[in-house]
Write a protein that holds these residues in place. Structure first.
Motif, short mmCIF file in Angstrom:
data_model
loop_
_atom_site.label_atom_id
_atom_site.label_comp_id
_atom_site.label_asym_id
_atom_site.label_seq_id
_atom_site.Cartn_x
_atom_site.Cartn_y
_atom_site.Cartn_z
N ALA A 26 0.85 -1.19 0.00
CA ALA A 26 0.00 0.00 0.00
C ALA A 26 0.88 1.24 0.00
CB ALA A 26 -0.92 0.00 1.21
N VAL A 27 0.60 2.15 -0.93
CA VAL A 27 1.41 3.36 -1.08
C VAL A 27 0.48 4.57 -1.16
CG1 VAL A 27 3.03 4.60 -2.56
CG2 VAL A 27 3.26 2.13 -2.26
N THR A 28 0.83 5.64 -0.44
CA THR A 28 0.09 6.90 -0.51
C THR A 28 0.95 7.92 -1.25
OG1 THR A 28 -1.04 6.43 1.58
CG2 THR A 28 -1.06 8.70 0.80
N LEU A 29 0.43 8.45 -2.35
CA LEU A 29 1.16 9.42 -3.15
C LEU A 29 1.05 10.81 -2.54
CD1 LEU A 29 0.13 8.16 -6.70
CD2 LEU A 29 2.20 7.64 -5.41
N ALA A 30 1.81 11.75 -3.10
CA ALA A 30 1.90 13.09 -2.53
C ALA A 30 0.55 13.77 -2.45
CB ALA A 30 2.88 13.93 -3.35
N GLY A 31 -0.32 13.53 -3.43
CA GLY A 31 -1.63 14.15 -3.43
C GLY A 31 -2.64 13.50 -2.52
N VAL A 52 4.36 0.75 -14.89
CA VAL A 52 2.92 0.99 -14.83
C VAL A 52 2.32 0.59 -16.17
CG1 VAL A 52 1.09 2.67 -14.44
CG2 VAL A 52 3.28 2.93 -13.27
N ASP A 53 1.32 -0.28 -16.13
CA ASP A 53 0.59 -0.63 -17.35
C ASP A 53 -0.86 -0.87 -16.98
OD1 ASP A 53 0.49 -3.17 -16.21
OD2 ASP A 53 2.05 -4.00 -17.49
N THR A 82 2.96 9.26 -10.22
CA THR A 82 1.72 10.04 -10.28
C THR A 82 1.41 10.43 -11.72
OG1 THR A 82 2.11 10.92 -8.06
CG2 THR A 82 0.58 12.12 -9.47
N GLN A 83 2.42 10.82 -12.47
CA GLN A 83 2.23 11.20 -13.87
C GLN A 83 1.76 10.01 -14.71
OE1 GLN A 83 5.79 11.97 -16.18
NE2 GLN A 83 4.78 13.64 -17.28
#
Length: 265
Positions: A26-31, A52-53, A82-83
């Protein structure tokens, strides 16, 4: 007598190579967006790699890398991640969101979706071809995703109920059971115990493609291979199978990606 040359040869290891290990992170991104990352420890990997796919986010670690090094690599690439997720959302659509999602794919078309309050969280299709998602105020994204998955599976079983009576009488036996899954590549499979597995993303495809996959897997009850006899059996039951196979090869990545986005966190 054992030859001297044989005695001098190095002993060959009989140990099996290390197995590939997988777990979810589980990962929480900056946003603030929470995502799941498939972490894979692969003995064949030479370096840490992030990809990422349409199947999601995958972090690959070589055997020599530590989990801390993998976490640090993820942190360093949060902006890139994120991008990439944004680009995939633009390509495959957003996750299912209350009062935001206005259409859903079903059987090759986009159907309008209306939201309503209710005690039970569920997705329904009315006679006019409109989808309705009913949910309580407390229902979170997980409940919405579960309701959508249940809806697609129910629709798939309804399709099977129409098709199977046409094909089963000509087979030596029936499938032991039928399950819907979300595989990354295959559209269907038939296990040795005759369990038929089908990709849930087939409910997003045109019905003829879904039916082709069903016929394909049922014919494995006749021929457990892809021999000429197998394809003859498929063609006798579903003559347009080549068109549907081409359709799935062309549209399959988008279909699988769309379902994954809809059922994403």
């Amino acid at each position: 007598m054992v030859s001297l040359l044989r005695l001098l040869q190095p002993l060959r290891s009989t140990r099996a190579p290390p197995a590939i290990q997988r777990d979810m992170l589980a990962v929480t991104l900056a946003g603030g967006a929470a995502i799941e990352v498939l972490r894979v420890r692969d003995p064949r990997a030479k370096r840490i790699k992030l990809a990422v796919d349409e199947r999601g986010v995958r972090l690959t670690l070589p055997l020599r890398a530590t989990l801390r090094e993998g976490d640090a690599f993820l942190q360093q690439h949060h902006a890139w991640l994120t991008q990439q997720l944004h680009l995939h959302a633009c390509t495959y659509g957003e996750a299912l969101r209350r009062d935001v999602t206005t259409t859903l794919p079903l059987r090759g078309v986009e159907l309008p979706l209306h939201w309503a309050l209710g005690r039970v969280t569920r997705v329904q299709l009315d006679a006019a071809g409109t989808l309705r998602c009913q949910a309580s105020t407390q229902a979170g994204s997980a409940a919405l995703q579960r309701a959508l998955r249940d809806f697609y599976e129910a629709q798939g079983r309804a399709d099977l109920g129409r098709w199977l009576p046409r094909y089963l009488p000509e087979l030596p036996r029936q499938p032991r059971r039928i399950v819907f899954k979300r595989p990354s590549t295959l559209w269907g499979s038939l296990a040795p115990d005759a369990t038929l597995s089908l990709d849930l993303a087939l409910l997003l495809a045109r019905p003829s493609a879904f039916e082709y996959v069903v016929v394909h897997e049922l014919c494995h009850l006749l021929h457990a291979n892809h021999s000429p006899q197998f394809w003859q059996a498929v063609g006798a039951r579903f003559p347009q199978w080549r068109d549907e196979r081409a359709y799935l090869r062309s549209e399959g990545r988008a279909l699988k990606g769309r379902l994954r986005q809809l059922l994403a966190g």
